[in-house]
Motif scaffolding. Structure first.
Motif, PDB file in Angstrom:
ATOM      1  N   ARG A   1      29.032 -24.093  20.699  1.00 42.60           N
ATOM      2  CA  ARG A   1      28.960 -23.685  19.379  1.00 42.60           C
ATOM      3  C   ARG A   1      30.119 -22.283  19.006  1.00 42.60           C
ATOM      4  O   ARG A   1      30.587 -22.179  18.032  1.00 42.60           O
TER       5      ARG A   1
ATOM      6  N   GLU B   1      35.043 -24.137  15.680  1.00 40.02           N
ATOM      7  CA  GLU B   1      35.362 -24.656  14.377  1.00 40.02           C
ATOM      8  C   GLU B   1      34.256 -25.403  14.112  1.00 40.02           C
ATOM      9  O   GLU B   1      33.373 -26.115  14.811  1.00 40.02           O
ATOM     10  N   HIS B   2      33.842 -25.212  12.710  1.00 39.93           N
ATOM     11  CA  HIS B   2      32.558 -26.049  12.303  1.00 39.93           C
ATOM     12  C   HIS B   2      31.155 -25.343  12.459  1.00 39.93           C
ATOM     13  O   HIS B   2      30.295 -25.679  11.940  1.00 39.93           O
ATOM     14  N   TYR B   3      31.143 -24.105  12.828  1.00 41.16           N
ATOM     15  CA  TYR B   3      30.171 -23.241  13.492  1.00 41.16           C
ATOM     16  C   TYR B   3      30.255 -21.937  12.887  1.00 41.16           C
ATOM     17  O   TYR B   3      31.338 -21.427  12.635  1.00 41.16           O
ATOM     18  N   TYR B   4      29.067 -21.181  12.667  1.00 40.18           N
ATOM     19  CA  TYR B   4      29.425 -19.696  12.074  1.00 40.18           C
ATOM     20  C   TYR B   4      28.462 -19.057  12.919  1.00 40.18           C
ATOM     21  O   TYR B   4      27.361 -19.323  13.330  1.00 40.18           O
TER      22      TYR B   4
ATOM     23  N   GLU C   1      25.273 -20.984  14.230  1.00 38.18           N
ATOM     24  CA  GLU C   1      24.588 -22.036  13.536  1.00 38.18           C
ATOM     25  C   GLU C   1      25.675 -23.124  12.881  1.00 38.18           C
ATOM     26  O   GLU C   1      27.081 -22.550  12.570  1.00 38.18           O
TER      27      GLU C   1
ATOM     28  N   VAL D   1      28.052 -25.020  10.321  1.00 38.10           N
ATOM     29  CA  VAL D   1      28.302 -24.847   8.996  1.00 38.10           C
ATOM     30  C   VAL D   1      27.934 -26.151   8.215  1.00 38.10           C
ATOM     31  O   VAL D   1      28.114 -27.289   8.687  1.00 38.10           O
TER      32      VAL D   1
ATOM     33  N   TYR E   1      27.637 -28.513   5.096  1.00 36.09           N
ATOM     34  CA  TYR E   1      28.531 -28.976   4.066  1.00 36.09           C
ATOM     35  C   TYR E   1      27.797 -29.717   2.762  1.00 36.09           C
ATOM     36  O   TYR E   1      26.930 -30.253   3.170  1.00 36.09           O
TER      37      TYR E   1
ATOM     38  N   SER F   1      22.842 -30.933   1.843  1.00 31.91           N
ATOM     39  CA  SER F   1      23.293 -30.185   2.609  1.00 31.91           C
ATOM     40  C   SER F   1      23.111 -30.696   4.167  1.00 31.91           C
ATOM     41  O   SER F   1      22.226 -30.974   4.758  1.00 31.91           O
TER      42      SER F   1
ATOM     43  N   ALA G   1      25.193 -30.866   8.366  1.00 31.55           N
ATOM     44  CA  ALA G   1      25.893 -30.136   9.230  1.00 31.55           C
ATOM     45  C   ALA G   1      27.136 -31.033   9.577  1.00 31.55           C
ATOM     46  O   ALA G   1      27.256 -32.413   9.256  1.00 31.55           O
ATOM     47  N   TYR G   2      28.284 -30.368  10.264  1.00 28.34           N
ATOM     48  CA  TYR G   2      29.449 -31.203  10.324  1.00 28.34           C
ATOM     49  C   TYR G   2      29.187 -32.220  11.277  1.00 28.34           C
ATOM     50  O   TYR G   2      28.404 -31.984  12.227  1.00 28.34           O
TER      51      TYR G   2
END
Length: 835
Positions: free
Chosen positions: A644, A667-670, A698, A700, A702, A721, A723-724
């Motif tokens: 991640r 990418e796609h995590y924060y 965690e 991201v 969407y 909501s 996850a990617y």
């Protein structure tokens, strides 16, 4: 009176239609209007389908208004099993397809001709193989070409070799080569093919035999000149056949050799190639030998080999000092011609020449010479020069000074002796060259007068000659070799010694009167803390060796000592030092040690820990500052999941050091927070000990929005909501009297799976079962022109336009590209506006 009201309570029951496929939660007793979350959790291999009321939201939030019962339905997952081949040319795979969870299916790998199955991509070697379906899977059958043995061999290993044998894969191109041994030749392969080399394509194991045969060669035997000789033995022969060849000379001639230099006759040759042998013949010849009685007196020519009846010329040549007499047979011809009829020897006779030697004097009053006469060439003769009284021989007329002398007679010669009057040597010397010199030495003729002189050096004076004469300048008559010696004596001088400062030092030698060149040693002795600098005449030698050449006075000068303070660091990277240098005796000096960042001073090399430190110098001094490294601590920075994101900041750091740690999300995590709850990123940390920080990443989330163009016509499910990469099932269901047209992106499946990659919105399009297409008078035509929707054929009907969110749009505005609903009175149709 006060009326007391309380909320009603209701029982919410959550049931499971398929208990083995999943679990449910949310059952309980709740107050009126409470919000309750119902959750259906499928087990692996299954998925949530719907609630008993058709709702597909999960988790699902309800508002409690009465007792209610909800039942979750689960369904078995289906998975795709794909079977492929690593090469369709090598083989194929059957059995792939879509199967439900835990279904047992079979994959079969079928190799093509010339190939064989090796294994599946997961190293499994079963074929066919049975697979229990638990997920989407792909299996690739690995095929490989069959191997075949190709053997290439000769029919006879002594005649040649064959190359290309080996193990080769099916359909491989292989080159076979037949290489003949010298003397043999390749004819064909065992299958009749004559190509060499040849290329075959491997289809199976096979043996190829190279056929060889022996070569045949022509042997030609001939004469270089058939008029003087002939040959025999030529013909055609197989390789390595032994053949006899013969050269036959005619009368008066003889065989010499074959054209290749061989002299055997007859000769045995081994056939290895076409060859020509030419016999060489020659006429008979005889040896004529010409010599002399003494090779040092002369030489002869004419020796050699001559053909029969040819003429030989004999010549005798005398060397210088000799002459030819005759041949051994008495013949005196020179040169001489003879006719050669057989081998013969001739000897030339030589003898000595005679020469006159004359010996005389250049002046008979001074001397004479003896030894002249007549002598043979190279005789040894002694000549002697005899001088008169008071004269002596100098040289002969040829500059030779030997007397007597021996000569070797080589010609008529005259030798003249030269004489001169006798001379005597006068030698004038000094008894001691350091005190004075003497001059007048010479070599002069008998009874000649000579002047001599005695000269004293500085510091000395002349006393007398060795014959008692006291005249320094005098004349003597020379009648014999003479030696005269001049005598000298030294002068007297005074020496005085002192010090410029008796506190600093003293001198060791007492002054007095001394002879010239007396050597005195004077020492300047400094007291402790001082040193001698120089004497009053600038000299610095001490002790000083003084040779007296005049009256002398010396004073010693002293000065305080300079001592060196040497400072060093045990590690220049940890710190440096100050205060080293040169200082005077008893000077006060301050030294200091300066630690580098993250280092500290411990002590000096003598154990003293004072810093800075005061020194009183009495000698050269050396100190090393001992530094040590401040303690370091391990800072450990990790990620809760390396897929991640990543972190920076690991390492060893010093106590109190301020460092930065950073978490970088993929990418796609924060980045959410650090393990201690802090959210700063990058984050500044002060080191207080060993520390560990874990970055929490965690996914991201969407937002997937699922809507209906008109909720009175149907309902939708699946929004939320996610996850990617999540695969989400969205569903549209039309109410009675309505029908589902499709989603706003053109997909027409009521239930579909979408993969979440960004925020997305899906709108289910519903319409009444009766549309414009069913209007009895089909006089309507809906037109789209540059973003405007218009309806032709409308009279009193009301035309309204809605976008997919249900918002009504004005007829005159320019619409963006999208899906729009056109309502004519109570009839609805769909029209896509494309800009």
């Amino acid at each position: 009176f006060t009326a007391i009201f309380v909320s009603n309570v209701s029982t919410i029951t959550v049931g499971n239609a398929n208990p083995d496929w999943g679990n449910v939660s949310g059952s309980g007793v709740y107050y009126y209007m409470n919000l309750v979350s119902l959750t259906a959790t499928p087990m692996y291999g299954y998925h949530f389908s719907r609630w008993n009321d058709g709702n597909t939201m999960n988790p699902r939030t309800i508002t409690v208004i009465q007792d209610s019962s909800f039942t979750a339905y689960f369904a078995v997952n289906t998975y795709s099993i794909v079977g492929t081949s690593n090469s369709t040319a090598m083989g194929s795979v059957t059995g792939g397809g879509t199967y439900t969870y835990l279904h047992e299916m079979s994959l079969t790998a079928t190799p093509a001709f010339g190939y064989h199955f090796v294994q599946w991509n997961d190293q499994n070697t079963d074929n066919p193989r049975t697979i229990t379906v638990t997920r989407d899977s792909a299996f690739t059958a690995q095929f490989a070409a069959n191997s075949y043995t190709i053997t290439a061999e000769p029919n006879d290993p002594t005649m040649g070799s064959a190359y290309g044998s080996g193990t080769y894969n099916y359909n491989t191109s292989v080159t076979l080569t037949a290489v003949e041994t010298y003397g043999y030749h390749f004819t064909q392969w065992s299958d009749g093919v004559t190509d060499n080399p040849r290329t075959i394509t491997v289809q199976n194991s096979a043996t190829y035999t190279a056929q060889f045969e022996i070569n045949s060669y022509i042997i030609t035997v001939q004469s270089s000149n058939p008029a003087i000789g002939t040959t025999s033995g030529g013909g055609s022969y197989n390789y390595l056949t032994p053949v006899n060849i013969t050269a036959i000379p005619n009368a008066g001639y003889h065989f010499t050799q074959w054209s290749d230099g061989n002299t055997d006759n007859p000769r045995l040759v081994s056939v290895i190639a076409n060859a020509t042998y030419t016999a060489q013949f020659a006429i008979n010849s005889y040896a004529v030998s010409v010599t002399c009685n003494n090779t040092s007196m002369g030489s002869v020519t004419g020796s050699g080999t001559y053909n029969h009846n040819s003429t030989a010329t004999l010549t005798a040549t005398a060397y210088y000092g000799y002459h030819f007499v005759q041949w051994q047979d008495g013949n005196t011809d020179n040169p001489r011609s003879v006719v050669v009829i057989d081998s013969t020897q001739y000897t030339a006779q030589f003898d000595y020449n005679s020469y006159l030697i004359t010996a005389n004097s250049s002046n008979i009053t001074l001397g004479s010479a003896i030894g002249g006469g007549s002598y043979n060439y190279l005789s040894q003769v002694a000549l002697t020069a005899v001088p008169a009284p008071h004269y002596h021989f100098t040289m002969w007329n040829d500059s030779i000074e030997d007397n007597p002398r021996t000569i070797t007679v080589t010609r008529d010669s005259v030798f003249t002796a030269h004489f001169v009057i006798d001379t005597h040597t006068v030698t004038v010397v000094s008894a001691d060259n350091t005190m004075g010199t003497a001059s007048g030495s010479s070599r002069v003729a008998y009874n000649t007068g000579v002047w001599i002189d005695a000269m004293a050096n500085y510091g000395y004076h002349f006393t007398q000659w060795n014959d008692g004469n006291t005249s320094a300048h005098r004349r003597i008559i020379v009648t014999e070799d003479t030696i005269l010696t001049a005598m000298f004596a030294p002068n007297q001088y005074t020496a005085t010694f002192a010090t410029d400062n008796s506190v600093m030092g003293s001198v060791s030698t007492v002054g007095g009167s001394y002879e010239y060149l007396t050597t005195l040693t004077v020492t300047a002795t400094p007291n402790y803390g001082y040193h001698f600098t120089q004497w009053n005449d600038g000299e610095t030698e001490n002790p000083r060796s003084l040779t007296l050449t005049q009256d002398t006075s010396l004073t010693a000068f002293f000065a305080a000592n300079i001592y060196h303070v040497t400072l060093a660091s045990n590690d220049s990277a940890m710190g440096d030092v100050e205060g080293d240098g040169d200082y005077s005796y008893l000077c006060q000096v301050t030294i200091s040690a300066n630690a580098a960042p993250h280092r500290h001073f411990v002590q000096w090399s003598d154990g003293n820990t004072t810093n800075p430190r005061m020194l009183t110098l009495t000698c050269d001094t050396s100190f090393t500052a001992i530094f040590e490294t401040d303690q370091q601590y391990q800072i450990t920075v990790t990620a809760n999941d390396t897929t991640r994101g990543s972190v920076v900041g690991n390492g060893m750091y010093y106590m109190g050091e301020t460092i930065s740690i950073t978490a970088s999300a993929n990418e796609h995590y924060y980045f959410a927070q650090w393990s201690d709850g802090m959210t700063s990123n990058p984050r500044v940390v002060t080191v207080t000990g060993n520390m560990t920080f874990t970055a929490v990443f965690e996914p991201v989330m969407y937002t997937l929005t699922v809507a209906a163009n008109d909720y009175s016509m149907g309902q939708v499910a699946g929004g939320g909501s996610y996850a990617y990469g999540a695969e989400v099932t969205i569903e549209a269901r039309a109410f009675g009297g309505y029908r589902f047209l499709g989603w706003n992106d053109g997909v027409h499946d009521e239930q579909r799976i979408v993969t979440v990659t960004a925020d997305a919105s899906y709108t289910a399009m519903f319409e009444p079962n009766v549309g414009i297409d069913n209007v009895e008078c089909a006089v309507y035509r809906i037109c789209v022109d540059n973003g405007h929707i218009s309806v032709e054929g409308v009279e009193n009907e009301r035309v309204r336009i809605f976008d997919i969110s249900g918002r009504e749009r004005r007829n005159e505005e320019q619409l963006p590209k999208g899906v729009y609903m056109v309502r004519i009175d109570n009839k609805v149709t769909k029209k896509v506006v494309v800009l």
